[in-house]
Design a protein around this motif. Structure first.
Motif, PDB file in Angstrom:
ATOM      1  N   HIS A  32       1.009  -1.395   0.005  1.00  0.00           N
ATOM      2  CA  HIS A  32       0.150  -0.087  -0.194  1.00  0.00           C
ATOM      3  C   HIS A  32       0.789   1.234   0.240  1.00  0.00           C
ATOM      4  O   HIS A  32       0.466   2.831   0.016  1.00  0.00           O
ATOM      5  CB  HIS A  32      -1.136   0.557   1.362  1.00  0.00           C
ATOM      6  CG  HIS A  32      -2.039  -1.186   0.822  1.00  0.00           C
ATOM      7  ND1 HIS A  32      -3.110  -1.018   0.404  1.00  0.00           N
ATOM      8  CD2 HIS A  32      -2.198  -2.515   1.706  1.00  0.00           C
ATOM      9  CE1 HIS A  32      -4.212  -1.832   0.287  1.00  0.00           C
ATOM     10  NE2 HIS A  32      -3.482  -2.666   1.330  1.00  0.00           N
ATOM     11  N   ALA A  33       2.468   1.147  -0.392  1.00  0.00           N
ATOM     12  CA  ALA A  33       3.085   1.922  -0.937  1.00  0.00           C
ATOM     13  C   ALA A  33       3.592   2.372   0.654  1.00  0.00           C
ATOM     14  O   ALA A  33       3.992   4.038   0.506  1.00  0.00           O
ATOM     15  CB  ALA A  33       2.731   2.837  -1.844  1.00  0.00           C
ATOM     16  N   GLY A  34       3.691   1.846   2.221  1.00  0.00           N
ATOM     17  CA  GLY A  34       3.808   2.770   2.869  1.00  0.00           C
ATOM     18  C   GLY A  34       5.471   2.151   3.241  1.00  0.00           C
ATOM     19  O   GLY A  34       5.397   1.775   2.450  1.00  0.00           O
ATOM     20  N   LEU A  35       5.446   2.983   4.449  1.00  0.00           N
ATOM     21  CA  LEU A  35       6.923   1.608   4.937  1.00  0.00           C
ATOM     22  C   LEU A  35       6.679   0.307   5.398  1.00  0.00           C
ATOM     23  O   LEU A  35       7.852   0.040   5.996  1.00  0.00           O
ATOM     24  CB  LEU A  35       7.634   2.804   6.028  1.00  0.00           C
ATOM     25  CG  LEU A  35       7.988   4.548   5.383  1.00  0.00           C
ATOM     26  CD1 LEU A  35       9.327   5.474   5.993  1.00  0.00           C
ATOM     27  CD2 LEU A  35       8.419   4.183   3.587  1.00  0.00           C
ATOM     28  N   GLU A 159      -5.554   9.777   0.498  1.00  0.00           N
ATOM     29  CA  GLU A 159      -6.829   8.734   0.414  1.00  0.00           C
ATOM     30  C   GLU A 159      -5.938   7.774  -0.911  1.00  0.00           C
ATOM     31  O   GLU A 159      -5.733   8.246  -2.027  1.00  0.00           O
ATOM     32  CB  GLU A 159      -8.161   9.092   0.034  1.00  0.00           C
ATOM     33  CG  GLU A 159      -8.524   9.079   2.110  1.00  0.00           C
ATOM     34  CD  GLU A 159     -10.079   9.626   1.337  1.00  0.00           C
ATOM     35  OE1 GLU A 159     -10.457   8.631   2.345  1.00  0.00           O
ATOM     36  OE2 GLU A 159     -10.801  10.209   0.677  1.00  0.00           O
ATOM     37  N   GLY A 160      -6.566   6.379  -0.277  1.00  0.00           N
ATOM     38  CA  GLY A 160      -5.422   5.205  -1.796  1.00  0.00           C
ATOM     39  C   GLY A 160      -4.678   5.274  -1.704  1.00  0.00           C
ATOM     40  O   GLY A 160      -4.086   4.631  -3.413  1.00  0.00           O
ATOM     41  N   ASP A 161      -4.020   5.450  -1.467  1.00  0.00           N
ATOM     42  CA  ASP A 161      -2.237   5.168  -0.397  1.00  0.00           C
ATOM     43  C   ASP A 161      -1.540   5.900  -1.552  1.00  0.00           C
ATOM     44  O   ASP A 161      -0.297   6.088  -2.286  1.00  0.00           O
ATOM     45  CB  ASP A 161      -1.622   4.170  -1.389  1.00  0.00           C
ATOM     46  CG  ASP A 161      -2.498   2.364  -0.755  1.00  0.00           C
ATOM     47  OD1 ASP A 161      -3.209   2.734   0.521  1.00  0.00           O
ATOM     48  OD2 ASP A 161      -2.535   1.480  -1.347  1.00  0.00           O
ATOM     49  N   ARG A 162      -2.184   7.184  -2.082  1.00  0.00           N
ATOM     50  CA  ARG A 162      -1.514   8.546  -2.899  1.00  0.00           C
ATOM     51  C   ARG A 162      -1.003   9.345  -1.892  1.00  0.00           C
ATOM     52  O   ARG A 162      -1.024  10.641  -1.702  1.00  0.00           O
ATOM     53  CB  ARG A 162      -2.422   9.367  -3.048  1.00  0.00           C
ATOM     54  CG  ARG A 162      -3.209   8.074  -4.314  1.00  0.00           C
ATOM     55  CD  ARG A 162      -4.632   9.486  -5.027  1.00  0.00           C
ATOM     56  NE  ARG A 162      -5.477  10.269  -3.965  1.00  0.00           N
ATOM     57  CZ  ARG A 162      -6.384  10.802  -4.678  1.00  0.00           C
ATOM     58  NH1 ARG A 162      -6.645  10.664  -5.524  1.00  0.00           N
ATOM     59  NH2 ARG A 162      -7.354  11.254  -3.096  1.00  0.00           N
ATOM     60  N   TRP A 163       0.079   8.538  -0.824  1.00  0.00           N
ATOM     61  CA  TRP A 163       0.467   9.015   0.420  1.00  0.00           C
ATOM     62  C   TRP A 163       1.434  10.933  -0.038  1.00  0.00           C
ATOM     63  O   TRP A 163       1.462  11.542   0.213  1.00  0.00           O
ATOM     64  CB  TRP A 163       1.445   8.438   0.785  1.00  0.00           C
ATOM     65  CG  TRP A 163       1.224   6.476   1.716  1.00  0.00           C
ATOM     66  CD1 TRP A 163       1.206   6.188   0.593  1.00  0.00           C
ATOM     67  CD2 TRP A 163       0.377   6.964   2.923  1.00  0.00           C
ATOM     68  NE1 TRP A 163       0.377   5.554   1.441  1.00  0.00           N
ATOM     69  CE2 TRP A 163      -0.596   5.662   2.648  1.00  0.00           C
ATOM     70  CE3 TRP A 163      -0.583   7.570   3.225  1.00  0.00           C
ATOM     71  CZ2 TRP A 163      -0.865   5.612   4.122  1.00  0.00           C
ATOM     72  CZ3 TRP A 163      -1.271   7.769   4.452  1.00  0.00           C
ATOM     73  CH2 TRP A 163      -1.957   6.379   4.405  1.00  0.00           C
ATOM     74  N   HIS A 164       1.945  10.127  -1.611  1.00  0.00           N
ATOM     75  CA  HIS A 164       3.028  11.336  -1.995  1.00  0.00           C
ATOM     76  C   HIS A 164       2.740  12.286  -2.722  1.00  0.00           C
ATOM     77  O   HIS A 164       3.322  13.386  -2.770  1.00  0.00           O
ATOM     78  CB  HIS A 164       3.838  10.601  -2.924  1.00  0.00           C
ATOM     79  CG  HIS A 164       4.958   9.814  -2.407  1.00  0.00           C
ATOM     80  ND1 HIS A 164       6.146   9.759  -1.807  1.00  0.00           N
ATOM     81  CD2 HIS A 164       5.150   8.147  -2.790  1.00  0.00           C
ATOM     82  CE1 HIS A 164       6.770   9.179  -0.904  1.00  0.00           C
ATOM     83  NE2 HIS A 164       6.338   7.416  -1.671  1.00  0.00           N
TER      84      HIS A 164
END
Length: 478
Positions: A32-35, A159-164
């Motif tokens: 989910h594009a996290g660490l 939202e939707g793993d669009r962290w950046h």
């Protein structure tokens, strides 16, 4: 004033926007594009990150006074903060840019945060207290406007793993603040243009050598630690927390036992202040769990629906600044009306009891969450109770710090007050480890009991502390 108001509002937008998604980003899995960090480690990282933000305000103020001047410190601080958010917004899988971004934001905030407040004070003649107070009230409004809107905007974008994309919004916010600062520079009328006491060339060379030595030693220690194979993010946060705890112990020791010609009255007042410092650190330990522990609760255990409208977990971070904007004038009027009939220890005691009761509410909500998600109104109630505590401690703490400071330390003591926040944030970040041995409701109850006991102790010893502080009681008005 409009220039500094806008600059601070956008800087706070970037700070609170990042804070609203940082813990959940770190705990999200790589899928989910996290660490992919544990929630416990993410809480510790957010804790030491917040702690370092307040700790570096001390050297940031010194750099402005001796090298750059407040005006250039604010600009370069904002520029470095923007670079930090840009670094975090780079959409790559490596965590290197995340850690670099956090480091840049910490450094930049140390330059900007203390010095923009100094510039607000210098905009007005020394004798014009009324306009200065009004200016700071407007400035405080800018802080909370940025804090209110940031989680709404950044949380929605992320939202939707669009962290950046969320991190990018924080970068844009800081960039807008810088643009306003530069374009409105003429209205500042030269305030903060030059350092108050510029370093001599000899002092500058010595300072450069000390900084270089500090950087080299830090890199050597970290390199040696990494070579042992035992350096982890989690252990690094523990080491930083220990360093942060040492700072106030060393500083109070320096004040109390150094040869500064303190009078006996000044020593007694400082002993009273140490108790208030510890009380404040306990308060912030709980209060500043909002962007970590309470954010995870919103994500995992809360039905995120408000008035029938779906919200995300980051939106819950807007509750606090909203309540602050509503209740600041209420509490300001209350303190004026009560005068000295309610003492500083009593106000601190009330703040601790309030923040403790907020975690009693959290314990009940956590217990109910065992059977399914609970209403988001539980968190609304928690933040409302906490704000009553903050408005009884935060502005009062600034005031009592200046009042109790020994003459030889008048200019430094406000920095010591912010170290209380730093200590609280760092220790609060480490409390996540209690989850290994305590249930979720019991975790909240343990911290609640700590705060309530500390608050009741202040009520119990109010008379003694007032004598030590030379704070006199006025008879009630008939």
């Amino acid at each position: 004033m409009a220039t500094l108001f806008g600059t601070e509002m956008w800087e706070r937008f970037s700070w609170y926007g990042l804070r609203a998604i940082l813990a959940t980003f770190m705990a999200a899995s790589p899928a989910h594009a996290g660490l992919g960090l544990s929630q416990e480690t993410s809480q510790a990282v957010v804790g030491v990150y917040g702690a370092l933000i307040y700790l570096v305000a001390l050297p940031g103020g010194w750099i402005a006074d001796r090298i750059l001047g407040a005006r250039r410190s604010v600009f370069w601080g904002g520029f470095v903060i923007m670079l930090g958010h840009i670094s975090m917004a780079i959409p790559v899988t490596s965590s290197l840019f995340v850690w670099l971004g956090l480091l840049l934001i910490i450094a930049g905030t140390g330059l900007l945060k203390p010095n923009i407040s100094v510039m607000v004070g210098r905009l007005y003649p020394e004798e014009d207290d009324g306009r200065r107070d009004a200016g700071f009230s407007l400035f405080y409004l800018g802080i909370n406007l940025g804090a209110f809107f940031a989680p709404l905007v950044v949380g929605w974008l992320a939202e939707g793993d669009r962290w950046h994309l969320g991190f990018s919004a924080a970068a844009v916010g800081m960039a807008l603040g810088l643009v306003q600062y530069v374009l409105g520079g003429r209205s500042l009328r030269g305030v903060g243009e030059w350092p108050g006491l510029r370093l001599t060339p000899r002092e500058r060379r010595r300072f450069g050598r000390l900084v270089a030595l500090g950087v080299v030693l830090t890199l050597v220690v970290l390199g040696a630690w990494a070579a042992t194979g035992t350096l982890t993010v989690d252990r690094f946060t523990v080491a930083l927390t220990l360093v942060i705890l040492i700072v106030p112990v060393a500083y109070f020791g320096y004040i109390m036992f150094g040869s500064h010609d303190l009078t006996e009255d000044e020593r007694i007042r400082m002993k009273a202040y140490i108790w208030l410092f510890v009380a404040a650190a306990i308060f912030w330990m709980i209060y500043d769990l909002a962007p970590s522990k309470l954010l995870f609760f919103a994500q995992d255990h809360t039905d995120l629906s408000l008035f029938g409208i779906r919200i995300n977990q980051a939106t819950t971070q807007s509750f606090n600044p909203l309540f602050i904007m509503i209740f600041v004038p209420v509490f300001a009027a209350l303190w004026v009306r009560l005068g000295t009939r309610v003492s500083t220890p009593q106000k601190f005691g009330f703040a601790l009891v309030m923040v403790g009761l907020s975690f009693v509410v959290m314990a009940v909500a956590a217990g109910l969450a065992g059977a399914g998600r609970v209403s988001v109104w539980w968190l609304v109630l928690v933040y409302l109770v906490q704000v009553f505590g903050e408005l009884s401690l935060s502005p009062v703490g600034l005031s009592v710090t200046t009042k109790l400071a020994p003459e030889a330390f008048k200019g430094q003591m406000l920095g010591i007050w912010f170290i209380a926040v730093s200590v609280g944030d760092a220790v609060g970040g480490q409390t996540g480890r209690l989850g290994r041995v305590l249930s979720e409701p019991m975790y909240y109850l343990v911290l609640a009991a700590m705060a309530i006991v500390a608050g009741l102790a202040l009520f119990l010893f109010t008379r003694s502390l007032r004598v030590m502080m030379a704070e006199h009681h006025e008879p009630a008005m008939r």
